[in-house]
Motif scaffolding. Sequence first.
Motif, short mmCIF file in Angstrom:
data_model
loop_
_atom_site.label_atom_id
_atom_site.label_comp_id
_atom_site.label_asym_id
_atom_site.label_seq_id
_atom_site.Cartn_x
_atom_site.Cartn_y
_atom_site.Cartn_z
N LYS A 17 0.87 -1.18 0.00
CA LYS A 17 0.00 0.00 0.00
C LYS A 17 0.90 1.23 0.00
CE LYS A 17 -2.28 1.50 3.61
NZ LYS A 17 -3.24 1.68 4.73
N ASN A 18 1.10 1.79 -1.19
CA ASN A 18 1.94 2.98 -1.35
C ASN A 18 1.27 3.94 -2.32
OD1 ASN A 18 4.60 0.70 -1.33
ND2 ASN A 18 4.39 2.28 0.24
N ALA A 19 1.57 5.21 -2.18
CA ALA A 19 1.04 6.21 -3.10
C ALA A 19 1.56 5.94 -4.51
CB ALA A 19 1.41 7.61 -2.65
N SER A 20 0.72 6.19 -5.49
CA SER A 20 1.11 5.94 -6.87
C SER A 20 2.28 6.84 -7.28
CB SER A 20 -0.08 6.17 -7.81
OG SER A 20 -0.60 7.48 -7.66
N PHE A 21 3.25 6.26 -7.95
CA PHE A 21 4.41 6.97 -8.48
C PHE A 21 5.23 7.68 -7.40
CE2 PHE A 21 0.83 7.19 -11.54
CZ PHE A 21 1.28 6.18 -12.40
N SER A 22 5.08 7.22 -6.18
CA SER A 22 5.84 7.80 -5.06
C SER A 22 7.24 7.19 -5.03
CB SER A 22 5.12 7.50 -3.74
OG SER A 22 5.08 6.09 -3.52
N PRO A 23 8.17 7.81 -4.29
CA PRO A 23 9.50 7.21 -4.14
C PRO A 23 9.43 5.81 -3.55
CG PRO A 23 9.52 9.50 -3.41
CD PRO A 23 8.08 9.14 -3.67
N GLU A 24 8.47 5.57 -2.65
CA GLU A 24 8.35 4.24 -2.05
C GLU A 24 7.94 3.21 -3.10
OE1 GLU A 24 8.05 7.35 0.93
OE2 GLU A 24 6.89 6.98 -0.89
N TRP A 25 6.96 3.59 -3.94
CA TRP A 25 6.51 2.67 -4.99
C TRP A 25 7.62 2.43 -6.01
CZ3 TRP A 25 5.13 3.66 -10.34
CH2 TRP A 25 4.49 2.58 -10.96
N THR A 26 8.24 3.51 -6.47
CA THR A 26 9.31 3.36 -7.45
C THR A 26 10.47 2.55 -6.87
OG1 THR A 26 8.73 5.49 -8.43
CG2 THR A 26 10.90 4.62 -8.93
N GLY A 27 10.82 2.81 -5.61
CA GLY A 27 11.90 2.07 -4.98
C GLY A 27 11.62 0.58 -4.90
N SER A 28 10.38 0.22 -4.63
CA SER A 28 10.03 -1.21 -4.54
C SER A 28 10.10 -1.89 -5.91
CB SER A 28 8.64 -1.38 -3.93
OG SER A 28 7.62 -0.96 -4.82
N LEU A 29 9.83 -1.12 -6.96
CA LEU A 29 9.99 -1.66 -8.31
C LEU A 29 11.48 -1.84 -8.63
CD1 LEU A 29 7.37 0.49 -10.28
CD2 LEU A 29 7.10 -1.89 -9.56
N LYS A 30 12.27 -0.88 -8.21
CA LYS A 30 13.70 -0.95 -8.50
C LYS A 30 14.37 -2.12 -7.79
CE LYS A 30 14.51 4.00 -9.42
NZ LYS A 30 15.12 3.86 -10.76
N ASN A 31 13.97 -2.37 -6.52
CA ASN A 31 14.65 -3.44 -5.78
C ASN A 31 13.95 -4.79 -5.89
OD1 ASN A 31 12.47 -3.49 -3.91
ND2 ASN A 31 13.50 -2.05 -2.52
N GLY A 32 12.90 -4.86 -6.68
CA GLY A 32 12.26 -6.14 -6.95
C GLY A 32 11.32 -6.63 -5.88
N THR A 33 10.93 -5.76 -4.94
CA THR A 33 9.96 -6.20 -3.93
C THR A 33 8.52 -5.93 -4.36
OG1 THR A 33 10.22 -4.11 -2.73
CG2 THR A 33 11.57 -5.98 -2.01
N THR A 34 8.32 -5.28 -5.50
CA THR A 34 7.02 -5.22 -6.15
C THR A 34 7.18 -5.81 -7.54
OG1 THR A 34 6.24 -3.27 -4.94
CG2 THR A 34 5.19 -3.74 -7.04
N LEU A 35 6.40 -6.85 -7.83
CA LEU A 35 6.59 -7.62 -9.06
C LEU A 35 5.63 -7.23 -10.16
CD1 LEU A 35 7.96 -9.38 -6.79
CD2 LEU A 35 7.33 -11.36 -8.16
N GLY A 36 4.60 -6.43 -9.84
CA GLY A 36 3.60 -6.13 -10.85
C GLY A 36 2.97 -4.77 -10.66
N TYR A 37 2.30 -4.34 -11.71
CA TYR A 37 1.65 -3.02 -11.71
C TYR A 37 0.33 -3.16 -12.47
CZ TYR A 37 0.86 1.76 -13.58
OH TYR A 37 0.32 2.95 -13.97
#
Length: 442
Positions: free
Chosen positions: A252-272
């Motif tokens: 649960k993160n704000a859209s396009f936030s640093p937290e969301w982007t960071g999780s995509l970068k480090n592979g802890t979010t696998l989908g969008y």
Amino acid sequence: MSLSRISSRARTTRALTGVAAALAVLTACGGGGADGAAGDAKGPVTLTFWGWAKGSKDVVDAFNASHTDIKVTFEEIPSGTAGGYAKISNAVKAGNAPDLVSIEYSSLPEFVSSGALQDIGDQFTADDRAGLLPQAVELTTLGGKNWAVPFDASPQAFYYRKDLFAKYHVTVPKTWDEFKAAAAQVKRADAKARIATFFPDDPTTFEAMAWQAGAQWFKAEHDTWKIDTTDPATTKVAAYWQGLLDADLVHKNASFSPEWTGSLKNGTTLGYLGASWGAGVLKGTLPEQSGKWAVAPMPHWGTPASGMLGGTSFAVTKGSAKKAAAVEFAEWMSTTEAGVKARIASGTSSAFPAAAALRPVAKSVFDARYYGGQDIYALFEQAGASIGGNWAWGPTTGTTNTTIKDQFGKLTPGGPTLTDAVKAGHDATVAELTKRGLKVEG
């Protein structure tokens, strides 16, 4: 199935819904503004244009380089819900608005009902509209008048890290039941990883999923608005996502936030869970992950379906004395090969044009190597063909979405639920419509 062969019955129902709704709104609230076509002078005309869509500056530059009779000055503003709409509204009220503005389909009725825009039907004719996605035309036709030039459609899509799906032996889900099972599998494989993210700051993503499930929040009959956010489809979607949140199966993160982007970068979010335009967003945000992403149809409830998430149109403000030139530029952006090429060649846009004839152009220009050479436009075409239901937007989208967004931000274990948030949005909408003197049921 091609987009041009979508059921005529569905098209007619949506069109009648949109027209009836707009008639109720416009009759009660006025609107339309002055006809600015007469103010267009012969010779060079200077236009001002505000927008935020990816590739907009590239399009303006290309237009200015190829035209001598019209010159466009572009100002990038925040996205609509991030402050862009407030900026436009304030400028209209102050009498210093630009000539042309970007407005998403969901917000167009509110701008029309407030009298902020001009009817452009005399410039944007039936022949001009003939080759466009019927749903997009319907969403910009209110009260029997044409208020904007549709640019794109925005069918939903699921973006996923194919390398990590393979690593965790996760099968790409086709249904929402399979999505839940896949979400649990991802969490078991990596306690920090999640299959996707719920965006508490973005009610439009939730609304697109309700649309996909068959909901219809707004309906106008005669002079009465009927509001229904407790229908079975919405209730099902709210309960489903509440279950995912309660089980901690999604971030649960704000859209396009640093937290969301960071999780995509480090592979802890696998989908969008996004829309057609999301392909360009990921490509521009995560260039280092080229070749690792793929696109799949949106998970469904038993039959492939899609809602629309976003979608851009171009509207002429009421104070502009340059309507003809503004519409000419808007049509160039939306309905010409040069306009579409300029936008997508920027590398940041994956727009799916409302003009069917231009989709092959978009496909040819978009560099699909980021998605391993996948034909993502073929997928968007199928998703676009499955946009259905009778969804229509009401004249108080700002009130509805602001309230839901505020309530989404309060979601906590044991606290307010998604159902509570949607109910709050419903109540605020009814109150606002009543305040405007409109009849409301629901």
